[in-house]
Write an enzyme that holds these catalytic residues in place. Structure first.
Site, short mmCIF file in Angstrom:
data_model
loop_
_atom_site.label_atom_id
_atom_site.label_comp_id
_atom_site.label_asym_id
_atom_site.label_seq_id
_atom_site.Cartn_x
_atom_site.Cartn_y
_atom_site.Cartn_z
N GLU A 1 -3.53 -4.39 -13.74
CA GLU A 1 -4.81 -3.68 -13.64
C GLU A 1 -4.74 -2.42 -14.49
O GLU A 1 -3.67 -1.88 -14.71
CB GLU A 1 -5.14 -3.36 -12.18
CG GLU A 1 -4.10 -2.56 -11.42
CD GLU A 1 -4.07 -1.09 -11.72
OE1 GLU A 1 -5.11 -0.58 -12.16
OE2 GLU A 1 -3.01 -0.46 -11.55
N GLU B 1 -7.65 6.30 -11.34
CA GLU B 1 -8.12 6.91 -10.09
C GLU B 1 -9.35 7.75 -10.42
O GLU B 1 -9.43 8.37 -11.48
CB GLU B 1 -7.03 7.82 -9.51
CG GLU B 1 -5.86 7.04 -9.00
CD GLU B 1 -4.82 7.91 -8.31
OE1 GLU B 1 -5.11 9.06 -7.97
OE2 GLU B 1 -3.70 7.41 -8.12
N ARG C 1 0.29 13.37 -6.48
CA ARG C 1 1.56 12.86 -7.00
C ARG C 1 1.81 13.31 -8.45
O ARG C 1 0.97 13.12 -9.30
CB ARG C 1 1.60 11.32 -6.90
CG ARG C 1 1.89 10.87 -5.48
CD ARG C 1 1.83 9.38 -5.37
NE ARG C 1 0.47 8.88 -5.43
CZ ARG C 1 0.15 7.60 -5.36
NH1 ARG C 1 1.09 6.69 -5.26
NH2 ARG C 1 -1.11 7.22 -5.40
N GLY D 1 -3.82 19.83 -22.38
CA GLY D 1 -3.90 20.44 -21.06
C GLY D 1 -2.54 20.56 -20.44
O GLY D 1 -1.52 20.59 -21.14
N VAL E 1 -4.91 -0.15 -5.88
CA VAL E 1 -5.12 -1.38 -6.64
C VAL E 1 -5.71 -2.47 -5.76
O VAL E 1 -6.73 -3.09 -6.10
CB VAL E 1 -3.76 -1.84 -7.22
CG1 VAL E 1 -3.91 -3.13 -7.99
CG2 VAL E 1 -3.18 -0.76 -8.10
N THR F 1 5.09 -0.04 -6.24
CA THR F 1 6.35 -0.19 -6.99
C THR F 1 6.80 1.21 -7.42
O THR F 1 6.80 1.52 -8.61
CB THR F 1 6.17 -1.10 -8.21
OG1 THR F 1 5.07 -0.60 -9.00
CG2 THR F 1 5.89 -2.52 -7.83
N GLY G 1 0.15 13.80 -15.15
CA GLY G 1 0.75 13.54 -13.84
C GLY G 1 0.17 12.27 -13.24
O GLY G 1 -0.28 11.38 -13.97
N CYS H 1 1.09 7.05 -11.98
CA CYS H 1 1.38 5.98 -12.94
C CYS H 1 2.18 6.41 -14.16
O CYS H 1 3.27 5.87 -14.40
CB CYS H 1 0.07 5.33 -13.38
SG CYS H 1 -0.91 4.80 -11.97
C1 UGA Z 1 -3.63 5.65 -15.58
C2 UGA Z 1 -4.25 4.82 -16.69
O1 UGA Z 1 -5.22 5.59 -17.40
C3 UGA Z 1 -4.92 3.56 -16.13
O2 UGA Z 1 -5.38 2.76 -17.20
C4 UGA Z 1 -3.88 2.78 -15.33
O3 UGA Z 1 -4.44 1.63 -14.74
C5 UGA Z 1 -3.32 3.66 -14.23
O4 UGA Z 1 -2.73 4.83 -14.83
C6 UGA Z 1 -2.29 2.86 -13.49
O5 UGA Z 1 -1.27 2.52 -14.09
O6 UGA Z 1 -2.54 2.44 -12.36
P1 UGA Z 1 -4.56 7.44 -13.79
O7 UGA Z 1 -3.10 7.71 -13.49
O8 UGA Z 1 -5.49 7.22 -12.66
O9 UGA Z 1 -4.68 6.13 -14.73
O10 UGA Z 1 -5.10 8.68 -14.58
P2 UGA Z 1 -5.52 9.04 -16.09
O11 UGA Z 1 -6.97 9.26 -16.13
O12 UGA Z 1 -4.94 8.10 -17.05
O13 UGA Z 1 -4.79 10.47 -16.25
C7 UGA Z 1 -3.37 10.59 -16.19
C8 UGA Z 1 -2.95 11.99 -16.56
O14 UGA Z 1 -3.22 12.26 -17.93
C9 UGA Z 1 -3.68 13.08 -15.78
O15 UGA Z 1 -2.76 14.09 -15.43
C10 UGA Z 1 -4.71 13.60 -16.78
O16 UGA Z 1 -5.09 14.93 -16.53
C11 UGA Z 1 -3.93 13.48 -18.07
N1 UGA Z 1 -4.77 13.42 -19.28
C12 UGA Z 1 -5.58 12.35 -19.51
C13 UGA Z 1 -4.70 14.46 -20.20
O17 UGA Z 1 -3.96 15.45 -20.00
N2 UGA Z 1 -5.44 14.38 -21.33
C14 UGA Z 1 -6.24 13.33 -21.59
O18 UGA Z 1 -6.88 13.31 -22.66
C15 UGA Z 1 -6.33 12.29 -20.65
#
Ligand code: UGA
Length: 432
Positions: free
Chosen positions: A151, A155, A331, A256, A11, A86, A260, A263
Site C-alpha cells: 500500500e 497518514e 512516531r 523542513g 493499513v 512490521t 519522521g 514508515c
Molecule cells: C509515507 C509515504 O508517503 C506513503 O506513500 C507510504 O504508503 C507510507 O509512508 C507507508 O509506508 O505506509 P507517511 O509516513 O504517512 O507516508 O507520510 P509522508 O506524507 O510521506 O511524510 C513523511 C515525512 O516526510 C513527514 O515527516 C513529512 O513532514 C516529511 N516530508 C514530506 C517533508 O519533510 N517534505 C516533503 O516534501 C514531504
C-alpha cells in the site's frame, strides 16, 4: 468474493473500509477485542480525516463487519489481506516479522477452499516466500496463492490515496490470481490508477524502494536548504526550479525538519538490513539515514544561534509536535528529539497541537501542553512552528503578543518572511 483484513491499524482499517465502500463484503479482524468493540460502536481508534464517516456508513449497510475471531473470519473469506505491524526489531534495524508469521500459521490451519493471501503490510523481500513455506507445511495440495500488494497510503490523506492511487502493484506470477485481483481493483483502475503486475519479490521491493527514494528526495532538499542558508538563496526557488523538470517532479521537495513517521525511518533501516543480508551496499540510503538523524541537531543549533546561545530559562513555544499535519502520530517525530534536548538545556517549553496532549513529553522537566495557540505562545521568547497544520497558516501574531514580541522560527516555511518582518517580528525560516 469475501475479503478479510487481518489487523485494524492504518493499513488494514483504511483499506478494509475503502474496499467495503467500493461494494465488497469485508470483515476486519483484530486480536485486540477492545478495539473491535470500539469499531462496532462506530468509534475509530486512529485519527484519520473522513475515516469515521466511512466506517459508520459501511457498518450500517452491512458490507463491513468486525471480529476478533481470526479462524472463523479466515474460513469465511476468499481473499485475506495481512495488515499487521512490521516494526523495527528492538535493538536492531531489520523488520520484526513475528506477527506476520504468527498470522500465517493461523491461516495455514484454516484453508478450507482456494484462498488468496496477500501481504499489504510492508515486508522485506522474500517474506512472501517464507509465508508460502509456512502455508505449504499444512497444505500439501496447494489451495492458496501468496501475493504481495503493497500500500502507498499517507497518514492524513489515506482515504484519498486509496481511492485515487497512482498505481496498484500486484506481485504474483499466478495468472488466475492476477485476474481476480485486477478485477477487485478495477474501480480504481477505471478512475486512472496504473496497474502493474510483477513478481512477488519485485512488489515487495517496490514498496521499500519507493519509501527510500521519497526519503532521499526530502533529505536531499534539506541539505540543499543548508547550503541556501549560507549563500542567501531561497530554497523554495530551488524546489520549484528542480520540480519543473518532469524527470525530477516537484513533490517531496519541501525542506523542513527531519522526516519522521511510522514508515520512512523504519523502512530505510529495513531495506539496508535486507541488502546486508544479500551482501549489497546501499550507500545512498545509508547516507540518507545519517543525514536525517543529523537534521534535528542542525535545527537545534539554529535555535541556539537564534537565542544568542542562551537556552536556559528561555520560553519556547512549539506549534505542532506531530511528525506532519493531519495525524496524531508522534512516531519518530523530530519534536521527540528537539523538545527533550531543549528541556535538558533548561528551556521552559509550552506546546500546542491540534491533536492535543502528548504522553511522550510527560516526564520532561518544564514542558507543558496548552490547549490554544494563544496560551502556548504568550510570554514566549521564541515560537517554533514545527508542524504544518492549517491551524497555523494564518495566525495574527500581533494579536497574540503580550509584552515583548517573540521571535518566530518557521520550520515549515509557511509564512512569507517580508510580511512577518513588516509586522515587527524577528522571523527565521528554513533554507532562506
Ligand atoms: C509515507 C509515504 O508517503 C506513503 O506513500 C507510504 O504508503 C507510507 O509512508 C507507508 O509506508 O505506509 P507517511 O509516513 O504517512 O507516508 O507520510 P509522508 O506524507 O510521506 O511524510 C513523511 C515525512 O516526510 C513527514 O515527516 C513529512 O513532514 C516529511 N516530508 C514530506 C517533508 O519533510 N517534505 C516533503 O516534501 C514531504
Amino acid at each position: 468474493m469475501k475479503l478479510c483484513m487481518i489487523g485494524t491499524g492504518y493499513v488494514g482499517l483504511v483499506s478494509g473500509v475503502c474496499f467495503a465502500d467500493l461494494g465488497n463484503d469485508v470483515i476486519c479482524v483484530d486480536k485486540d477485542i477492545s478495539k473491535i468493540n470500539l469499531l462496532k460502536k462506530g468509534k475509530v481508534p486512529i485519527y484519520e480525516p473522513g475515516l469515521s464517516e466511512l466506517v459508520i456508513k459501511n457498518y450500517k449497510n452491512k458490507r463491513l463487519s468486525f471480529s476478533s475471531d481470526l479462524k472463523k473470519s479466515i474460513i469465511e473469506s476468499d481473499i485475506i489481506f495481512i495488515c499487521v505491524g512490521t516494526p523495527t526489531k528492538k535493538g536492531g534495524s531489520s523488520a520484526d516479522l513475528r506477527q506476520i508469521y504468527k498470522v500465517s500459521k493461523e491461516i495455514s490451519s484454516s484453508i478450507n477452499k482456494f484462498k488468496i493471501i496477500i501481504t499489504k503490510s510492508t515486508v522485506p523481500v522474500t517474506t512472501g516466500d517464507e509465508i508460502e513455506k509456512i502455508l505449504s507445511k499444512k497444505n500439501k495440495k496447494k489451495k492458496f496463492s501468496v501475493v504481495s500488494n503493497p500500500e502507498f497510503l499517507r497518514e492524513g490523506e489515506a482515504i484519498r490515496d486509496f481511492i485515487y492511487p497512482d498505481r496498484v502493484v500486484i506481485g504474483t506470477n499466478d495468472k488466475k490470481t492476477g485476474k481476480i485481483l485486477k478485477s477487485l481493483y478495477s474501480p480504481l483502475i477505471s478512475k486512472g490508477a496504473s496497474y502493474l503486475q510483477t513478481s512477488r519479490r519485485a512488489a515487495e521491493l517496490i514498496k521499500y524502494a519507493s519509501n527510500a527514494f521519497l526519503a532521499t528526495k526530502i533529505t536531499f532538499i534539506n541539505e540543499i536548504a543548508n547550503l541556501c542558508e549560507k549563500t542567501g538563496i531561497n530554497v523554495e526557488d530551488i524546489s520549484i526550479g528542480m520540480g519543473l523538470d518532469k524527470r525530477i517532479g516537484s513533490r517531496f521537495l519541501r525542506a523542513g525538519p527531519a522526516y519522521g513517521g511510522s514508515c520512512f525511518p523504519k523502512d530505510t533501516k529495513a531495506i539496508i538490513s535486507t541488502a546486508d543480508k544479500f551482501k549489497t551496499n546501499l550507500s545512498v540510503i545509508k547516507s540518507v539515514i545519517k543525514s536525517n538523524e543529523n537534521r534535528s541537531k542542525i535545527l537545534l543549533d539554529r535555535i541556539y544561534q537564534i537565542l544568542n546561545k542562551k537556552i536556559k530559562n528561555k520560553k519556547i513555544a512549539f506549534l505542532g509536535v506531530t511528525f506532519k499535519a493531519n495525524t496524531d502520530d508522534m512516531r519518530d517525530s523530530s519534536s521527540l528529539k528537539m523538545i527533550p534536548w531543549l528541556s535538558k538545556k533548561g528551556a521552559i517549553i509550552t506546546y500546542f497541537d491540534p491533536t492535543g496532549y502528548k504522553d511522550e513529553f510527560s516526564s520532561l522537566k518544564n514542558v507543558t501542553n496548552k490547549t490554544t495557540i494563544k496560551e502556548a505562545v504568550q510570554g514566549s521568547n521564541l515560537v517554533v512552528i514545527h508542524t504544518e497544520w492549517n491551524d497555523f497558516k494564518s495566525i495574527n501574531f500581533k494579536s497574540l503578543v503580550n509584552g515583548k514580541k517573540f521571535i518566530i522560527f518557521d520550520m515549515r516555511n509557511i509564512y512569507s518572511s517580508s510580511k512577518i518582518k513588516d509586522q515587527g517580528f524577528k522571523y527565521y525560516s528554513v533554507g532562506k
